[in-house]
Design a protein around this motif. Structure first.
Motif, short mmCIF file in Angstrom:
data_model
loop_
_atom_site.label_atom_id
_atom_site.label_comp_id
_atom_site.label_asym_id
_atom_site.label_seq_id
_atom_site.Cartn_x
_atom_site.Cartn_y
_atom_site.Cartn_z
N GLU A 1 0.84 -1.19 0.00
CA GLU A 1 0.00 0.00 0.00
C GLU A 1 0.88 1.25 0.00
O GLU A 1 0.59 2.25 -0.67
CB GLU A 1 -0.93 0.01 1.22
N ALA A 2 1.98 1.18 0.74
CA ALA A 2 2.93 2.29 0.77
C ALA A 2 3.57 2.50 -0.60
O ALA A 2 3.82 3.63 -1.03
CB ALA A 2 4.02 2.04 1.82
N ALA A 3 3.84 1.41 -1.30
CA ALA A 3 4.41 1.52 -2.64
C ALA A 3 3.44 2.23 -3.58
O ALA A 3 3.85 3.06 -4.41
CB ALA A 3 4.76 0.13 -3.19
N GLU A 4 2.15 1.92 -3.45
CA GLU A 4 1.14 2.57 -4.29
C GLU A 4 1.09 4.07 -3.97
O GLU A 4 1.00 4.91 -4.88
CB GLU A 4 -0.22 1.93 -4.03
N LEU A 5 1.15 4.41 -2.68
CA LEU A 5 1.17 5.82 -2.29
C LEU A 5 2.43 6.50 -2.82
O LEU A 5 2.39 7.63 -3.31
CB LEU A 5 1.11 5.93 -0.77
N ALA A 6 3.57 5.80 -2.72
CA ALA A 6 4.83 6.36 -3.22
C ALA A 6 4.75 6.67 -4.71
O ALA A 6 5.25 7.71 -5.16
CB ALA A 6 5.98 5.39 -2.94
N LEU A 7 4.12 5.80 -5.47
CA LEU A 7 4.00 6.03 -6.91
C LEU A 7 3.26 7.33 -7.20
O LEU A 7 3.71 8.14 -8.03
CB LEU A 7 3.27 4.85 -7.57
N SER A 8 2.14 7.54 -6.54
CA SER A 8 1.38 8.77 -6.80
C SER A 8 2.13 9.99 -6.30
O SER A 8 2.14 11.05 -6.96
CB SER A 8 -0.01 8.69 -6.16
N GLU A 9 2.80 9.88 -5.15
CA GLU A 9 3.56 11.02 -4.63
C GLU A 9 4.75 11.35 -5.51
O GLU A 9 5.08 12.53 -5.71
CB GLU A 9 4.02 10.73 -3.20
N LEU A 10 5.41 10.34 -6.05
CA LEU A 10 6.58 10.58 -6.89
C LEU A 10 6.19 11.23 -8.21
O LEU A 10 6.91 12.10 -8.71
CB LEU A 10 7.35 9.27 -7.12
N VAL A 11 5.08 10.81 -8.78
CA VAL A 11 4.60 11.48 -9.99
C VAL A 11 4.35 12.96 -9.70
O VAL A 11 4.71 13.85 -10.46
CB VAL A 11 3.31 10.81 -10.54
N ASP A 12 3.73 13.21 -8.56
CA ASP A 12 3.46 14.59 -8.16
C ASP A 12 4.75 15.38 -7.94
O ASP A 12 4.87 16.53 -8.36
CB ASP A 12 2.61 14.59 -6.89
N LEU A 13 5.75 14.75 -7.30
CA LEU A 13 7.03 15.42 -7.08
C LEU A 13 7.73 15.75 -8.39
O LEU A 13 8.30 16.84 -8.56
CB LEU A 13 7.95 14.54 -6.22
N VAL A 14 7.69 14.80 -9.32
CA VAL A 14 8.30 15.03 -10.62
C VAL A 14 7.63 16.22 -11.33
O VAL A 14 8.30 17.09 -11.89
CB VAL A 14 8.22 13.76 -11.50
N LYS A 15 6.33 16.27 -11.29
CA LYS A 15 5.61 17.37 -11.94
C LYS A 15 5.88 18.70 -11.26
O LYS A 15 6.03 19.74 -11.92
CB LYS A 15 4.11 17.06 -11.97
N LYS A 16 5.98 18.68 -9.93
CA LYS A 16 6.30 19.92 -9.21
C LYS A 16 7.72 20.39 -9.55
O LYS A 16 7.98 21.59 -9.70
CB LYS A 16 6.14 19.71 -7.70
N ALA A 17 8.65 19.43 -9.65
CA ALA A 17 10.02 19.80 -10.02
C ALA A 17 10.06 20.36 -11.44
O ALA A 17 10.73 21.35 -11.71
CB ALA A 17 10.94 18.58 -9.91
N ALA A 18 9.30 19.73 -12.34
CA ALA A 18 9.26 20.22 -13.72
C ALA A 18 8.65 21.62 -13.78
O ALA A 18 9.09 22.48 -14.55
CB ALA A 18 8.48 19.26 -14.60
N ASN A 19 7.63 21.86 -12.98
CA ASN A 19 7.00 23.18 -12.95
C ASN A 19 7.90 24.24 -12.33
O ASN A 19 7.65 25.43 -12.48
CB ASN A 19 5.67 23.10 -12.19
N ALA A 20 8.93 23.76 -11.62
CA ALA A 20 9.93 24.69 -11.08
C ALA A 20 11.04 24.92 -12.10
O ALA A 20 12.10 25.44 -11.76
CB ALA A 20 10.51 24.15 -9.78
N ASN A 21 10.80 24.48 -13.35
CA ASN A 21 11.70 24.67 -14.49
C ASN A 21 12.79 23.61 -14.62
O ASN A 21 13.72 23.77 -15.41
CB ASN A 21 12.34 26.08 -14.47
#
Length: 832
Positions: free
Chosen positions: A577-597
Motif C-alpha cells: 500500500e505504501a508503494a502505491e502511495l509512493a507512486l502517486s507522490e513521486l509522480v506529483d514530485l516530478v511534476k512539481k520539479a518540472a513546474n519549477a523549471n
C-alpha cells in the motif's frame, strides 16, 4: 360571489377569440343571474323559440357586433337545431365544472372532459391545476393529459412513461410507496398500468410495482425475448436507461439485488461456466460467480493468462465493476505470475547475466506479486481468493524468491569483487548521471525514494510517460553492500571515498558524515547544490520551488514512504500500500520539479527490499549467530564487525571487496535468510545481496516542449448499411494497442437524424484500452436500441456516431461515423 360571476372569466377568455359565444345551460341554473353578467361590448340574447330571428340578427342585422347567445333546457339535435351551423363554427360554452376546467386548460381534444370528470379530486386544488397548465400544450390529448397529471402528482416536469416509471422504481428501491399511493389517490394508477400494459407488455389482474419490477428482471434474464407483437423493445430500451442513467443507477442496483433473491438467480447459474457468463451483468451474482470460478481456474492452472486477460477486459463494462475491480486485478496479476513461473528457468552462467535477466525480465515476477497482493488486500468484503492466494504465496516464495535466491547466491559466493560490467555501480551515480550537467552549467534534480525497488520504479516510469510531454528511461545500477539506507544514501552523493565510522554506525563520504538531510546538504553545497525533504519541498509555493531550483545547480529531494512503512513491525504488511502511495507522490514530485523549471530529473533509491506477505517459515531464519572478534552492527540481513568468523550460512566480504575505505568486514546471510533479532518485522527486509535488494533503479526523466501523448485510434466497421429491426449491432476496432504515449479512449455511441438522437439515452459508453498486440483482441461490438423518435424516420438515412467528450467540458464532438438506411417493417406505440 354569485354563480354567474364564477363563469364570467371563462366567457371573457372566449370572447378574446370569438365574436359570438353560444352558451348551453341545460339545467337553467344561470337563467336568473344572467342579467347581472357584465360583459362590456357584448349583447346577451336569450333564445326563446326564435332561433331564426337570432340567426338573422347575428349574420345580417349586426354582423360586426359581439353576442352571448344563451339557451336553457334541451337543445334540438342535428338539423332540428337551426343554430347548429353557427354553433359548429363558434363552438359551444358550457358552465358545468368539468367543462370550465377543460376550457381553462385550453384543451379541445376528444375525451378531455371525461378525464376532468373522472379526476375531480385532482382538479380541486388550484395549485395543482396551475402546475399542470405549465406543462400543457394545446394539442395534448387525453392520454398525455393524464401523463402530465401524474408528473404533477410526483412534483416533476417529465411525464413520459420512462420518467414516471423511473420515479416509481426509485421510490420502491427506498422501501417507500408515497408517490404510488398518491397516484392511486388521484385515480391515476389505472391509467399508469394501462400504459405499462400497452407500451411495455406487462399485464396483471392485480398489478403492483414489486410485481412489475420482478417481471422486468425476469424478462431481462431472457434477453427481453417475446412472442408479443412488436416485442418488448420498449421496456428493453427503458430498462437500459434505468440502469445507465445516474439518476436511477443506484435504485436499479438495489432492485436487482432484491430480484436476484426472489428469482433465485444464484442457483440458476450454479452450473454455468464463467465463459458463458462473460457478457452477462444483470445481477451482482454473475460477477461473484465469474470471480470465484476464474480464481479457481487460475489456481488449478486450467486457463491461460491470455484468456484471463480477455475475461477481465470484458468485465470492465459490468454494472457492478466498481465493487469488484480489485478482485479482477488480483486475478489478472496472479494468472500472469503463475504463467511466468511455470516456465521460468534460473540457469545463468555469470554474475552479470543474472543481473541482466533480473532487470529485463525477472523483476516482473516481483511486480506481479506486489500488484496481486495490493489488489487482494484492498478489496473489502468476504474474500473469494484465499485458495488462489495460497497458491501465489507458495509459488512466489518457494519457486521464485527461494530458488532465485539460491541460484544467485552461487554467483555472489564466487564474486571476488562487488562489481559488474553489466551495471554501473551505485557509488558512481553522481559522476555518471549528474556531474555532466553541472560541468555544462546545467541543472539537475535527484529524487531519492527510500526502498524504491526496481520493479516499483519500472511502474513509475510507465506512469510518468503517460503524462503529456514527459519521457522516462529506466536503467539499473548495482547497489552497494550492505544494501541499507545510510550506505545507499551516501553512495548517491558526490564523493571520492566511502567508509564507516569506527563504531560502524555512521557512513562517511570523504570523511564527512552523511546521516540526515543537514549533513547531506552540506556535502551538496560543495558542488553548488542543496538537499530538502520531499514534504518540505511540497509545502513550498510554486514561486518558492522555482527560487530553490534557480539558486542551485543540483537539488536532492529525499522521499521516504516505502521504507518508513516496511521497517516497522506494526506496518510492514502495508508495504505494498505504501508503494502505491509512493507512486502517486513521486509522480506529483516530478511534476512539481518540472513546474519549477527542471528539465533533467532523476528518480533513484538507496536500496530495494525483500517482502513476502505470508508469515515466513522457520527455515527462512538462520539458527546460526554471527561470531567475530568484535560485532559492531547486527541487522536481520547484514553484520558489521572485525575478525568475523567465516560461516557457511554467511557470505563474508572485506571492505576492499565492497570498495569501502575502512577495515570493517561485512557478513550477509546467504540467499533470502534472516537473522532472528528482536524488534521490527521479518517480512520486509533489506541489507542483503539478493537481486531484489541490490538492483537499484535510476529513472532519467525529461520534460519536452511539445505534446507527445495521444488517444488511441478507433474505426467503425459496419456489417450492413440497413437497419431493419429495433436494434443495431456495430463492430468497432481499436487500430493499435494502448501504451504509455498512446492512451485509452472513451467514446459514446448513438444513432442520429440531424441532431435528433433516435437510440438509447443515456448513450452507451465504451472504453478502448486494450494493450494487446494481437488485432483479434482489439475488436468489440456495441448494441444500440432504437427509441420512439426512430418511428418518424423510417426509410430515411440515419447516422451512427461515435462521440468523444471535449476535454474539461460536458460537451461531445463527433469522432467517427457511418451511414445507414432505416428500413423497419413496422413501428410500435412507444409512449403517452
Amino acid at each position: 360571489m354569485t354563480e354567474v360571476a364564477t363563469v364570467k372569466p371563462h366567457l371573457e377568455r372566449r370572447f378574446l377569440d370569438h365574436r359570438v359565444v353560444f352558451w348551453h345551460d341545460s339545467e337553467g341554473q344561470y337563467a336568473f343571474d344572467l342579467d347581472s353578467l357584465d360583459l362590456p361590448g357584448v349583447t346577451t340574447i336569450r333564445v326563446a323559440n326564435d332561433e331564426y330571428a337570432v340567426k338573422n340578427r347575428l349574420l345580417h342585422d349586426d354582423p360586426e357586433d359581439r353576442f352571448l347567445v344563451y339557451r336553457s333546457g334541451q337543445v334540438p339535435a342535428g338539423v332540428g337545431n337551426w343554430l347548429f351551423d353557427l354553433e359548429l363554427a363558434y363552438g359551444v360554452f358550457t358552465a358545468d365544472r368539468s367543462s370550465l376546467v377543460s376550457q381553462d386548460l385550453g384543451l379541445t381534444a376528444e375525451g378531455i372532459d371525461e378525464v376532468v370528470q373522472d379526476h375531480e379530486k385532482f382538479f380541486n386544488a388550484g395549485q395543482r391545476v396551475q402546475s399542470l397548465k405549465a406543462l400543457l400544450t394545446r394539442d395534448d390529448d387525453a392520454a398525455r393529459l393524464c401523463a402530465k397529471m401524474s408528473a404533477v402528482v410526483f412534483k416533476q416536469k417529465e411525464h413520459s412513461l420512462l420518467e414516471i416509471t423511473r420515479t416509481l422504481l426509485s421510490e420502491s428501491a427506498k422501501g417507500q410507496r408515497a408517490k404510488y399511493d398518491a397516484l392511486a389517490e388521484y385515480a391515476l394508477a389505472d391509467f399508469y398500468w394501462r400504459g405499462v400494459a400497452t407500451i411495455y407488455g406487462y399485464e396483471s389482474a392485480s398489478p403492483s410495482i414489486d410485481d412489475f419490477t420482478l417481471w422486468i428482471f425476469r424478462m431481462a434474464i431472457n434477453g427481453f425475448a417475446s412472442d408479443r407483437p412488436g416485442g418488448l423493445q420498449n421496456i428493453q430500451l427503458d430498462f437500459a436507461s434505468f440502469r445507465n442513467d445516474r439518476r436511477s443507477q443506484g435504485a436499479l442496483s438495489v432492485l436487482a439485488k432484491r430480484a436476484s433473491v426472489d428469482l433465485d438467480y444464484e442457483a440458476s447459474i450454479q452450473d454455468a461456466s464463467f465463459r458463458d457468463l462473460v457478457s452477462v451483468d444483470l445481477f451482482e451474482e454473475t460477477d461473484r460467480k465469474i470471480i470465484a470460478d476464474l480464481a479457481l481456474a487460475v489456481t488449478e492452472q486450467t486457463v491461460t493468462a491470455r484468456e484471463v486477460g480477455e475475461v477481465i477486459r470484458a468485465r470492465q463494462s459490468s454494472v457492478w465493476i466498481d465493487g469488484y475491480r480489485q478482485l479482477y486485478a488480483a486475478i489478472g496479476a496472479a494468472a500472469e505470475l503463475l504463467s511466468e513461473l511455470s516456465t521460468i528457468n534460473f540457469a545463468f552462467a555469470s554474475f552479470d547475466e543474472a543481473l541482466e535477466r533480473y532487470r529485463n525480465d525477472w523483476f516482473r515476477i516481483d511486480q506481479l506479486y506486489r500488484q496481486f497482493t495490493y489488489a487482494r488486500r484492498t478489496y473489502e468484503g468476504p474474500h473469494p481468493l484465499d485458495p488462489l492466494r495460497e497458491q501465489v504465496e507458495k509459488r512466489y516464495t518457494n519457486k521464485f524468491v527461494y530458488e532465485l535466491g539460491n541460484a544467485w547466491q552461487k554467483q555472489v559466493d564466487e564474486a571476488g569483487q562487488w562489481s559488474s560490467t553489466a551495471l554501473r555501480s551505485q557509488r558512481s551515480f553522481y559522476g555518471d548521471y549528474v556531474e555532466q550537467f553541472v560541468r555544462d552549467d546545467k541543472k539537475a534534480v535527484v529524487i531519492i525514494s527510500d526502498a524504491l525497488r526496481y520493479e516499483v520504479a519500472e511502474e513509475l516510469g510507465s506512469r510518468i510517460r503517460q503524462e503529456d510531454r514527459f519521457d522516462a528511461e529506466l536503467e539499473a545500477v548495482l547497489g552497494v553492500l550492505p544494501s541499507y539506507t545510510q550506505l545507499g544514501m551516501a553512495a548517491l552523493l558526490p564523493h571520492r571515498t566511502l567508509k564507516h565510522s569506527a563504531d560502524g554506525k555512521i557512513v562517511l563520504a570523504d570523511d564527512q558524515p552523511t546521516n540526515g538531510t543537514a549533513f547531506r546538504k552540506k556535502i551538496l553545497e560543495g558542488v553548488g547544490g542543496t538537499a530538502i525533504q520531499a514534504e518540505d519541498f511540497k509545502a513550498l509555493s510554486p514561486e518558492e520551488r522555482r527560487e530553490v531550483f534557480k539558486k542551485n545547480l543540483v537539488l536532492y529531494i529525499y522521499h521516504d514512504v516505502i521504507d518508513a512503512t516496511g521497517d516497522k513491525q506494526g506496518t510492514e504488511r502495508r508495504v505494498f500500500e505504501a508503494a502505491e502511495l509512493a507512486l502517486s507522490e513521486l509522480v506529483d514530485l516530478v511534476k512539481k520539479a518540472a513546474n519549477a523549471n527542471a528539465t533533467n530529473i532523476f528518480v533513484t533509491a538507496d536500496h530495494g527490499f525483500l517482502f513476502q506477505d505470508e508469515e515466513l517459515p522457520e527455515q527462512f531464519f538462520l539458527s546460526e549467530a554471527p561470531h567475530g572478534d568484535k560485532i559492531l552492527v547486527k541487522n536481520k540481513r547484514y553484520v558489521l564487525g572485525h575478525g568475523l568468523k567465516v560461516d557457511f550460512a554467511f557470505t563474508t566480504f572485506s571492505s576492499v571487496q565492497l570498495e569501502l575505505d575502512s577495515d570493517i568486514e561485512v557478513q550477509i546471510p546467504k540467499s533470502i535468510h534472516r537473522l532472528r533479532l528482536p524488534g521490527g518485522g521479518s517480512r520486509f527486509v533489506h541489507g542483503g545481496a539478493t537481486l531484489q535488494e541490490v538492483v537499484v533503479p535510476v529513472l532519467a526523466i525529461n520534460k519536452k516542449r511539445k505534446s507527445d501523448t495521444r488517444l488511441v485510434n478507433v474505426k467503425v466497421l459496419p456489417d450492413t448499411d440497413k437497419i431493419t429491426t429495433g436494434q443495431l449491432v456495430v463492430k468497432l476496432f481499436q487500430s493499435e494497442p494502448v501504451s504509455d504515449k498512446v492512451q485509452a479512449r472513451v467514446l459514446r455511441a448513438g444513432l442520429y437524424v440531424g441532431e435528433t438522437l433516435i437510440s438509447n439515452d443515456p448513450q452507451p459508453e465504451l472504453s478502448f484500452n486494450s494493450a494487446s498486440p494481437e488485432q483479434r483482441d482489439r475488436y468489440q461490438s456495441i448494441q444500440v436500441l432504437l427509441n420512439k423518435d426512430a418511428n418518424d424516420y423510417n426509410n430515411r438515412a440515419v447516422e451512427f456516431r461515435l462521440e468523444e467528450r471535449i476535454p474539461n467540458t460536458n460537451q461531445w464532438r463527433v469522432f467517427e461515423k457511418a451511414m445507414y438506411t432505416l428500413k423497419r417493417s413496422f413501428t410500435s406505440d412507444f409512449d403517452f
